[in-house]
Design an enzyme around this catalytic site. Structure first.
Site, mmCIF file in Angstrom:
data_model
loop_
_atom_site.group_PDB
_atom_site.id
_atom_site.type_symbol
_atom_site.label_atom_id
_atom_site.label_comp_id
_atom_site.label_asym_id
_atom_site.label_seq_id
_atom_site.Cartn_x
_atom_site.Cartn_y
_atom_site.Cartn_z
ATOM 1 C CG PHE A 182 -6.867 4.422 -7.124
ATOM 2 C CD1 PHE A 182 -5.515 4.109 -7.185
ATOM 3 C CD2 PHE A 182 -7.567 4.144 -5.948
ATOM 4 C CE1 PHE A 182 -4.865 3.537 -6.093
ATOM 5 C CE2 PHE A 182 -6.923 3.573 -4.852
ATOM 6 C CZ PHE A 182 -5.577 3.273 -4.929
ATOM 7 C CE LYS B 89 -5.036 0.830 -11.964
ATOM 8 N NZ LYS B 89 -4.672 2.045 -11.216
ATOM 9 C CE LYS C 183 -3.762 -4.498 5.525
ATOM 10 N NZ LYS C 183 -2.452 -4.043 5.867
ATOM 11 N NE ARG D 272 -7.108 -3.634 2.961
ATOM 12 C CZ ARG D 272 -6.074 -3.494 2.130
ATOM 13 N NH1 ARG D 272 -6.117 -4.029 0.937
ATOM 14 N NH2 ARG D 272 -5.006 -2.804 2.493
ATOM 15 C CG ASP E 32 -0.506 0.717 -11.647
ATOM 16 O OD1 ASP E 32 -0.975 1.035 -12.743
ATOM 17 O OD2 ASP E 32 -0.242 1.557 -10.760
ATOM 18 C CG ASP F 290 -5.951 -0.316 0.520
ATOM 19 O OD1 ASP F 290 -5.332 -0.932 -0.376
ATOM 20 O OD2 ASP F 290 -5.408 0.537 1.244
ATOM 21 C CD GLU G 246 0.739 -8.272 -6.865
ATOM 22 O OE1 GLU G 246 -0.180 -7.809 -6.148
ATOM 23 O OE2 GLU G 246 1.839 -7.734 -6.976
ATOM 24 C CG ASP G 247 -4.122 -6.165 -5.360
ATOM 25 O OD1 ASP G 247 -3.029 -6.208 -5.986
ATOM 26 O OD2 ASP G 247 -4.323 -5.365 -4.426
HETATM 27 P P1 5GP Z 1 2.765 -1.973 -9.492
HETATM 28 O O1 5GP Z 1 4.008 -2.241 -8.713
HETATM 29 O O2 5GP Z 1 2.422 -2.990 -10.535
HETATM 30 O O3 5GP Z 1 2.753 -0.564 -10.047
HETATM 31 O O4 5GP Z 1 1.616 -1.859 -8.452
HETATM 32 C C1 5GP Z 1 0.930 -2.879 -7.929
HETATM 33 C C2 5GP Z 1 0.339 -2.448 -6.619
HETATM 34 O O5 5GP Z 1 -0.068 -1.065 -6.632
HETATM 35 C C3 5GP Z 1 -0.890 -3.238 -6.350
HETATM 36 O O6 5GP Z 1 -0.610 -4.459 -5.712
HETATM 37 C C4 5GP Z 1 -1.698 -2.268 -5.511
HETATM 38 O O7 5GP Z 1 -1.307 -2.369 -4.146
HETATM 39 C C5 5GP Z 1 -1.305 -0.899 -5.992
HETATM 40 N N1 5GP Z 1 -2.291 -0.369 -6.977
HETATM 41 C C6 5GP Z 1 -2.061 -0.070 -8.268
HETATM 42 N N2 5GP Z 1 -3.177 0.384 -8.868
HETATM 43 C C7 5GP Z 1 -4.137 0.352 -7.928
HETATM 44 C C8 5GP Z 1 -5.542 0.697 -7.939
HETATM 45 O O8 5GP Z 1 -6.150 1.117 -8.931
HETATM 46 N N3 5GP Z 1 -6.215 0.522 -6.772
HETATM 47 C C9 5GP Z 1 -5.613 0.059 -5.629
HETATM 48 N N4 5GP Z 1 -6.372 -0.063 -4.539
HETATM 49 N N5 5GP Z 1 -4.301 -0.276 -5.579
HETATM 50 C C10 5GP Z 1 -3.585 -0.125 -6.724
HETATM 51 MG MG MG Z 2 -2.575 -1.545 -1.819
#
Ligand code: 5GP
Ligand code: MG
Length: 182
Positions: free
Chosen positions: A155, A134, A46, A168, A106, A162, A102-103
């Site tokens: 974070f 990040k 979301k 959100r 990470d 969220d 993508e939001d």
């Molecule tokens: P990745 O698979 O790249 O490690 O993670 C991506 C997902 O992890 C994002 O789409 C998000 O849902 C969650 N995520 C990673 N860091 C954060 C953060 O700082 N805040 C939030 N709310 N979600 C995060």
């Molecule tokens: Mg999330």
């Protein structure tokens, strides 16, 4: 009786004006790069929906949209690398110029997984737009094609993101002073 307890004020990382200005720049860049084409924007639910709603309103080219739902486990402070699709695409991406929205990027695990799944469906091109990056946390070396902001290892919540389904709706990107346990 009385008011619900107020949420403690969280520190701001990116205020709404700064986000709006950068989202306009990204939309201009994408409009330039996809001139004469109709990209298909796939928002990852979301977290990306607020970003997507703002971005498409600044595109000067036509586009189509779809959404992909990804399972999140509990408060999903970290991604396990095991990604589960909870809502599949509605429309075929065969031959389309796909932009995944993508939001936040990470570790890179979620995008790496999505890239594999979507590439198998024959898009003409496949690129990634991440509002936040990040970079220092990357485990899998994926590089977004368009990035809003590179941010430190905190974070973040707000602007669609969220913590445990909260925050959100906040217009700024804020961060939790005490990060959720990894
Ligand atoms: P990745 O698979 O790249 O490690 O993670 C991506 C997902 O992890 C994002 O789409 C998000 O849902 C969650 N995520 C990673 N860091 C954060 C953060 O700082 N805040 C939030 N709310 N979600 C995060
Ligand atoms: Mg999330």
């Amino acid at each position: 009786m009385g008011e619900p307890a107020a949420e403690p004020e969280l520190p701001v990382l990116l205020d709404s004006a700064k986000i709006a200005a950068r989202v306009r720049e990204l939309a201009a860049e994408i409009s330039r790069d996809y001139q004469g084409r109709t990209p298909h924007l796939v928002g990852v639910l979301k977290g990306a929906w607020v970003f997507m709603a703002d971005l498409i309103r600044h595109l000067s080219i036509p586009c189509t949209v779809d959404f992909l739902g990804i399972a999140s486990y509990g408060a999903d402070a970290i991604s396990s690398g095991e990604v589960k699709i909870t809502k599949d695409l509605d429309a075929s991406i065969d031959g389309r110029d796909v932009l995944i929205l993508e939001d936040i990027l990470d570790t890179g695990r979620t995008f790496h997984y999505l890239q594999g799944v979507l590439a198998a469906h024959g898009p003409r091109s496949l690129k990634l737009v991440a509002l936040l990056d990040k970079r220092s946390r990357r485990v899998i070396p994926v590089q977004p094609d368009y990035v809003g902001f590179e941010i430190p290892d905190v974070f973040v919540v707000g602007y669609g993101l969220d913590f445990d389904q909260k925050f959100r709706h906040l217009p700024d990107v804020r961060y939790l002073p005490k990060p959720p346990s990894h």
